[in-house]
Design an enzyme around this catalytic site. Structure first.
Site, PDB file in Angstrom:
ATOM      1  N   HIS A 129     -23.442 -46.285 -28.502  1.00  0.00           N
ATOM      2  CA  HIS A 129     -24.806 -46.837 -28.583  1.00  0.00           C
ATOM      3  C   HIS A 129     -25.706 -46.193 -27.539  1.00  0.00           C
ATOM      4  CE1 HIS A 129     -22.554 -49.331 -25.709  1.00  0.00           C
ATOM      5  NE2 HIS A 129     -23.690 -49.464 -25.065  1.00  0.00           N
ATOM      6  N   HIS A 182     -29.233 -46.772 -25.265  1.00  0.00           N
ATOM      7  CA  HIS A 182     -30.180 -47.752 -24.747  1.00  0.00           C
ATOM      8  C   HIS A 182     -31.564 -47.102 -24.738  1.00  0.00           C
ATOM      9  CE1 HIS A 182     -27.107 -50.418 -22.688  1.00  0.00           C
ATOM     10  NE2 HIS A 182     -26.398 -49.317 -22.818  1.00  0.00           N
TER      11      HIS A 182
HETATM   12  P1  5GP Z   1     -22.974 -50.701 -22.261  1.00  0.00           P
HETATM   13  O1  5GP Z   1     -22.819 -51.220 -20.868  1.00  0.00           O
HETATM   14  O2  5GP Z   1     -21.686 -50.772 -23.063  1.00  0.00           O
HETATM   15  O3  5GP Z   1     -23.624 -49.341 -22.315  1.00  0.00           O
HETATM   16  O4  5GP Z   1     -24.044 -51.653 -22.934  1.00  0.00           O
HETATM   17  C1  5GP Z   1     -23.733 -52.747 -23.740  1.00  0.00           C
HETATM   18  C2  5GP Z   1     -25.015 -53.547 -23.907  1.00  0.00           C
HETATM   19  O5  5GP Z   1     -24.829 -54.475 -24.961  1.00  0.00           O
HETATM   20  C3  5GP Z   1     -25.381 -54.368 -22.654  1.00  0.00           C
HETATM   21  O6  5GP Z   1     -26.660 -53.943 -22.194  1.00  0.00           O
HETATM   22  C4  5GP Z   1     -25.395 -55.820 -23.150  1.00  0.00           C
HETATM   23  O7  5GP Z   1     -26.439 -56.572 -22.606  1.00  0.00           O
HETATM   24  C5  5GP Z   1     -25.518 -55.667 -24.657  1.00  0.00           C
HETATM   25  N1  5GP Z   1     -24.852 -56.706 -25.428  1.00  0.00           N
HETATM   26  C6  5GP Z   1     -23.586 -57.178 -25.233  1.00  0.00           C
HETATM   27  N2  5GP Z   1     -23.291 -58.107 -26.153  1.00  0.00           N
HETATM   28  C7  5GP Z   1     -24.385 -58.223 -26.944  1.00  0.00           C
HETATM   29  C8  5GP Z   1     -24.688 -59.036 -28.081  1.00  0.00           C
HETATM   30  O8  5GP Z   1     -23.882 -59.836 -28.559  1.00  0.00           O
HETATM   31  N3  5GP Z   1     -25.925 -58.886 -28.629  1.00  0.00           N
HETATM   32  C9  5GP Z   1     -26.850 -58.015 -28.121  1.00  0.00           C
HETATM   33  N4  5GP Z   1     -28.021 -57.953 -28.745  1.00  0.00           N
HETATM   34  N5  5GP Z   1     -26.588 -57.222 -27.074  1.00  0.00           N
HETATM   35  C10 5GP Z   1     -25.378 -57.337 -26.483  1.00  0.00           C
END
Ligand code: 5GP
Ligand code: ZN
Length: 135
Positions: A98, A100
């Site tokens: 993903h 951001h």
């Molecule tokens: P990572 O740290 O893996 O790059 O980012 C994962 C992102 O997913 C985090 O910013 C977190 O806030 C978001 N996230 C985690 N669980 C959920 C969810 O159930 N729904 C949404 N909309 N975002 C989520």
């Protein structure tokens, strides 16, 4: 453990959707760095950048441009960070690839990653060559 983002793609967990097509979904991050912080994901499960097939790339770039401009218009942001965390050591918590998209406004003071320096130009060039050899 079942992938949370795959559950969101299947509609088993709700999300605040901002864009969807056959292969890509974009929705608001539940814990935004700034309001409008959006996640763009391929609907197919890939763990990270390194196991994504080429054909996703072009379309994904277009979607990020389209969704990124829409976020800027809707939030009044004057800049936007595109961040991708790959593997836990880089902060990846959800192992479904993903991106951001984080809207920014001049002087918001949100984040600017601390930068360092090489001990010498020689160290820098040696590392550049080592990476080159591994490409
Ligand atoms: P990572 O740290 O893996 O790059 O980012 C994962 C992102 O997913 C985090 O910013 C977190 O806030 C978001 N996230 C985690 N669980 C959920 C969810 O159930 N729904 C949404 N909309 N975002 C989520
Ligand atoms: Zn997944």
């Amino acid at each position: 453990m079942e992938c949370i983002f795959c559950k969101i793609v299947r509609g088993e967990i709700p999300c605040a959707e901002v864009y969807s097509d056959d292969s890509i979904l974009a929705f608001l991050d539940i814990a935004p760095i700034s309001k409008g912080h959006t996640l763009v994901i391929p609907k197919e499960h890939y763990d990270n950048l390194f196991d994504m097939p080429d054909e996703v790339g072009n379309h994904l770039l277009k979607v990020m441009q389209k969704v990124g401009s829409a976020i800027m218009k809707a939030t009044g942001a004057t800049g936007i960070n595109v961040v991708m965390n790959n593997y836990p050591s880089a902060g990846q918590v959800i192992p479904h690839a993903h991106w951001h998209l984080i809207p920014r406004i001049e002087g918001d003071g949100l984040f600017r990653v601390k930068q360092g320096k090489y001990d010498s130009n020689d160290e820098m060039l040696t590392l550049a060559n080592k990476i080159k050899e591994n490409v």
